[in-house]
Write a protein that holds these residues in place. Structure first.
Motif, PDB file in Angstrom:
ATOM      1  N   HIS A  83       8.802  16.507  -3.821  1.00  0.00           N
ATOM      2  CA  HIS A  83       8.104  15.283  -4.256  1.00  0.00           C
ATOM      3  C   HIS A  83       7.277  14.689  -3.128  1.00  0.00           C
ATOM      4  CE1 HIS A  83      11.533  13.062  -2.416  1.00  0.00           C
ATOM      5  NE2 HIS A  83      10.654  12.095  -2.278  1.00  0.00           N
ATOM      6  N   ASP A  84       7.634  15.011  -1.873  1.00  0.00           N
ATOM      7  CA  ASP A  84       6.855  14.527  -0.728  1.00  0.00           C
ATOM      8  C   ASP A  84       5.447  15.138  -0.728  1.00  0.00           C
ATOM      9  OD1 ASP A  84       8.107  16.946  -0.391  1.00  0.00           O
ATOM     10  OD2 ASP A  84       8.991  16.493   1.565  1.00  0.00           O
ATOM     11  N   VAL A  85       5.384  16.456  -0.955  1.00  0.00           N
ATOM     12  CA  VAL A  85       4.078  17.145  -0.937  1.00  0.00           C
ATOM     13  C   VAL A  85       3.248  16.728  -2.155  1.00  0.00           C
ATOM     14  CG1 VAL A  85       2.951  19.392  -0.893  1.00  0.00           C
ATOM     15  CG2 VAL A  85       5.177  19.080   0.213  1.00  0.00           C
ATOM     16  N   VAL A  86       3.911  16.713  -3.324  1.00  0.00           N
ATOM     17  CA  VAL A  86       3.207  16.311  -4.545  1.00  0.00           C
ATOM     18  C   VAL A  86       2.741  14.859  -4.427  1.00  0.00           C
ATOM     19  CG1 VAL A  86       3.511  15.908  -7.030  1.00  0.00           C
ATOM     20  CG2 VAL A  86       4.457  17.963  -5.969  1.00  0.00           C
ATOM     21  N   GLY A  87       3.613  14.014  -3.879  1.00  0.00           N
ATOM     22  CA  GLY A  87       3.282  12.590  -3.704  1.00  0.00           C
ATOM     23  C   GLY A  87       2.067  12.413  -2.799  1.00  0.00           C
ATOM     24  N   ALA A  88       2.018  13.182  -1.697  1.00  0.00           N
ATOM     25  CA  ALA A  88       0.884  13.062  -0.767  1.00  0.00           C
ATOM     26  C   ALA A  88      -0.428  13.381  -1.501  1.00  0.00           C
ATOM     27  CB  ALA A  88       1.084  13.989   0.426  1.00  0.00           C
ATOM     28  N   LYS A  89      -0.382  14.380  -2.387  1.00  0.00           N
ATOM     29  CA  LYS A  89      -1.599  14.743  -3.135  1.00  0.00           C
ATOM     30  C   LYS A  89      -2.011  13.611  -4.078  1.00  0.00           C
ATOM     31  CE  LYS A  89      -1.582  19.706  -3.132  1.00  0.00           C
ATOM     32  NZ  LYS A  89      -0.566  20.677  -3.501  1.00  0.00           N
ATOM     33  N   LEU A  90      -1.018  13.048  -4.772  1.00  0.00           N
ATOM     34  CA  LEU A  90      -1.323  11.952  -5.703  1.00  0.00           C
ATOM     35  C   LEU A  90      -1.888  10.740  -4.962  1.00  0.00           C
ATOM     36  CD1 LEU A  90       1.817  12.095  -8.040  1.00  0.00           C
ATOM     37  CD2 LEU A  90      -0.526  12.726  -8.615  1.00  0.00           C
ATOM     38  N   VAL A  91      -1.320  10.472  -3.790  1.00  0.00           N
ATOM     39  CA  VAL A  91      -1.786   9.335  -2.984  1.00  0.00           C
ATOM     40  C   VAL A  91      -3.250   9.535  -2.594  1.00  0.00           C
ATOM     41  CG1 VAL A  91      -1.561   8.328  -0.673  1.00  0.00           C
ATOM     42  CG2 VAL A  91       0.444   8.564  -2.118  1.00  0.00           C
ATOM     43  N   LYS A  92      -3.566  10.752  -2.146  1.00  0.00           N
ATOM     44  CA  LYS A  92      -4.962  11.035  -1.762  1.00  0.00           C
ATOM     45  C   LYS A  92      -5.896  10.783  -2.944  1.00  0.00           C
ATOM     46  CE  LYS A  92      -4.518  14.551   1.745  1.00  0.00           C
ATOM     47  NZ  LYS A  92      -4.377  15.982   1.897  1.00  0.00           N
ATOM     48  N   LYS A  93      -5.483  11.280  -4.104  1.00  0.00           N
ATOM     49  CA  LYS A  93      -6.335  11.164  -5.284  1.00  0.00           C
ATOM     50  C   LYS A  93      -6.565   9.691  -5.644  1.00  0.00           C
ATOM     51  CE  LYS A  93      -6.744  13.390  -9.691  1.00  0.00           C
ATOM     52  NZ  LYS A  93      -5.982  13.671 -10.870  1.00  0.00           N
ATOM     53  N   ARG A  94      -5.487   8.932  -5.643  1.00  0.00           N
ATOM     54  CA  ARG A  94      -5.595   7.511  -5.992  1.00  0.00           C
ATOM     55  C   ARG A  94      -6.454   6.767  -4.976  1.00  0.00           C
ATOM     56  NH1 ARG A  94      -6.449   5.351  -9.904  1.00  0.00           N
ATOM     57  NH2 ARG A  94      -4.916   6.787 -10.767  1.00  0.00           N
ATOM     58  N   MET A  95      -6.217   7.034  -3.699  1.00  0.00           N
ATOM     59  CA  MET A  95      -6.960   6.296  -2.669  1.00  0.00           C
ATOM     60  C   MET A  95      -8.442   6.683  -2.666  1.00  0.00           C
ATOM     61  SD  MET A  95      -4.229   6.015   0.449  1.00  0.00           S
ATOM     62  CE  MET A  95      -5.083   4.725   1.374  1.00  0.00           C
ATOM     63  N   ARG A  96      -8.726   7.931  -3.017  1.00  0.00           N
ATOM     64  CA  ARG A  96     -10.144   8.320  -3.125  1.00  0.00           C
ATOM     65  C   ARG A  96     -10.803   7.568  -4.282  1.00  0.00           C
ATOM     66  NH1 ARG A  96      -8.908  14.206  -2.560  1.00  0.00           N
ATOM     67  NH2 ARG A  96      -8.785  14.457  -0.302  1.00  0.00           N
ATOM     68  N   ALA A  97     -10.066   7.481  -5.393  1.00  0.00           N
ATOM     69  CA  ALA A  97     -10.621   6.772  -6.555  1.00  0.00           C
ATOM     70  C   ALA A  97     -10.876   5.305  -6.214  1.00  0.00           C
ATOM     71  CB  ALA A  97      -9.668   6.891  -7.743  1.00  0.00           C
ATOM     72  N   LEU A  98     -10.040   4.755  -5.332  1.00  0.00           N
ATOM     73  CA  LEU A  98     -10.221   3.354  -4.931  1.00  0.00           C
ATOM     74  C   LEU A  98     -11.183   3.219  -3.750  1.00  0.00           C
ATOM     75  CD1 LEU A  98      -6.536   2.064  -5.314  1.00  0.00           C
ATOM     76  CD2 LEU A  98      -8.520   1.219  -6.581  1.00  0.00           C
TER      77      LEU A  98
END
Ligand code: CTP
Length: 496
Positions: free
Chosen positions: A335-350
């Protein structure tokens, strides 16, 4: 309002928040020493030319909260051209970039100033562009502002407080309300819903029931607002004194479903049957614990957005990785690796900057790494790899990992804290050792051979060690002095 009237009002206020503090602020306010001198000067200039000028919004609110602002917002009945006429020669610099919307920017010494003509704007409900219209009266300008606590003005230069919508009373009672109907206010500018959560976090005020109801009904309207504006409010919310409350309001009203959907998604993780922890609650607790570990004079000064946001987001990979095994136990592998990817995606969108995205994602990716430490103990190279992978985020990773412990089991919490103390101690020891290892004498082997006129062999090593010891004892000597000492040593040596 006179001081006596204000005091009477204060005694009648529902709960006496920071009474003595308010009283002192009020006295200061009326002797004008807490008003920036540039504000008083500008007030006199406008008055002399027959115009009204008032300090308005944030700086007035902050005066009552006891903090002085350097960003000064003013409102006036002068048009932008008239403002330029009055203030151009007085200011050190001026900007006309907001002129179309009625705003002239000025700088005077350390004060950044915006003077805006009384506005009676309305926003087109389906667009983000304000339709600009100017108002004639100060009260009308105040009515179209976001919250009563921001809809107060201080007329200059006489310092008369204009507070037609009960801003002071709301501020002292700790209530966030809109001057008119919240639906109209949010329809004018949906960003105000994010601002509401920001003020809840920053000022620890309670939103009124009608404000919360309007936010809940209109939450989806936030989607017409640009990502950059949403991001800026989110940063202010996370950096507030009580970010937990701000995030809770975003989630409970449904605003988070649009701006930060990974957080409400954590709520799905509560599972009575297999009773693992509520990840949403856990994440909010970690956020507040991380905030409490910030130190003003250390490497992570408060408020530290990167640390706080990583703390809030560190488990967002859990919903996607959740698995039940045959015995009913739950796991969240990777979940750490998957979470890091989701965080990147969200922060890029913002539309966050690349550096902040990289740092937050790295922290999320590494937040579990420490958990192998207690069980098997790490080799020196594992400790080194931890330090290398964290890079400049190491201090934040220490804090994030420590704040990720929310167990009520005191023994377990203590065990983890001690294990982390031990890891930090080993990191320090290795760093010290590595500094020693990388230390070199002032002259290298080639120079030693040339100076002493000797060939490669054990003597070169002896001379090298002699110079290394001198370097450790006395610090760097410089090449000339090192050469002199080397020759001295050689002359007194039995081998010379
Ligand atoms: N304002 C508003 N609606 C908005 C944005 C701002 O009514 N969507 C008004 C408020 O009166 C606010 C003022 O404009 O106080 C200035 O806005 P801003 O500088 O964004 O916020 P401040 O309240 O000054 O707070 P801070 O400086 O801490 O950001």
């Amino acid at each position: 309002m006179t001081l006596v009237q204000w005091l009477l009002l204060r005694f009648e206020a529902p709960h006496g928040r920071v009474f003595w503090h308010d009283l002192r602020t009020m006295v200061n306010l009326f002797d004008s020493s807490s008003i920036h001198p540039a504000a008083l000067d500008l007030g006199k200039l406008f008055e002399a030319r027959g115009f009204e000028l008032s300090l308005v919004g944030g700086p007035v609110r902050d005066l009552f909260l006891g903090s002085a602002a350097l960003d000064l917002d003013f409102t006036t009945n002068a048009t932008p051209d008239e403002t330029l006429d009055v203030a151009r020669d007085w200011a050190d610099a001026h900007w006309e970039i907001g002129r179309e919307f009625g705003t002239i920017g000025l700088r005077k010494g350390d004060a950044m100033i915006e003077v805006t003509t009384y506005r009676a704007e309305a926003y087109d409900p389906d667009s983000r562009k304000p339709m600009v219209a100017f108002a004639r009266k100060l009260e009308d300008d105040l009515f179209r502002r976001d919250f009563t606590i921001n809809a107060m003005a201080l007329r200059l230069p006489n310092l008369e407080l204009v507070d037609p919508y009960g801003g002071i009373q709301d501020l002292s009672a700790g209530i966030l309300r809109t001057p008119g109907k919240p639906e109209d206010s949010f329809s004018d500018d949906p960003l105000r819903m994010m601002r509401a959560a920001r003020f809840v976090s920053r000022l620890d005020v309670d939103p009124s029931a009608d404000l919360v109801a309007a936010m809940t009904d209109m939450a989806e309207r936030i989607r017409i607002i640009s990502a950059e504006r949403v991001r800026d409010e989110l940063i202010k919310l996370i950096n507030g004194d009580n970010p937990r409350r701000g995030v809770e309001l975003l989630v409970s009203t449904g605003l988070a479903d649009s701006v930060l959907p990974e957080i409400p998604a954590l709520k799905l993780e509560t599972d009575a049957q297999h009773h693992h922890k509520d990840v949403y609650e856990h994440s909010l607790t970690v956020l507040m614990q991380a905030k409490d570990l910030e130190t003003d004079d250390g490497p992570v000064p408060a408020p530290d957005f990167t640390l706080r946001f990583a703390a809030l987001m560190h488990d967002v990979g859990k919903p996607a990785t959740r698995k039940l095994d045959g015995t009913g136990a739950v796991s969240f592998r990777h979940h750490d690796v998957v979470g890091a990817k989701l965080v990147k995606k969200r922060m890029r969108a913002l539309r966050f900057d690349n550096e902040t995205i990289k740092n937050v994602a790295r922290l999320v990716e590494l937040h579990m790494r420490f958990y192998g430490y207690g069980e098997s103990g790490w080799t020196d190279s594992a400790v080194r790899r931890y330090v290398r992978d964290a890079g400049e985020q190491l201090e934040r990773l220490h804090r994030l990992t420590r704040s990720d412990v929310t167990t009520r089991n005191k023994k377990k919490a203590q065990r983890l804290a001690h294990a982390y103390d031990d890891l930090e101690r080993r990191i320090d020891e290795l760093a010290e050792q590595e500094e020693l290892d990388s230390m070199r004498p002032d002259l290298d082997g080639q120079q030693i051979m040339r100076i002493l006129g000797i060939d490669p062999g054990p003597m070169v090593g002896k001379a090298y060690n002699y110079l290394l010891n001198v370097r450790l004892d006395e610090g760097s000597l410089g090449e000339e002095e090192a050469e002199r000492r080397l020759k001295e040593w050689w002359a007194s040596s039995d081998d010379s």
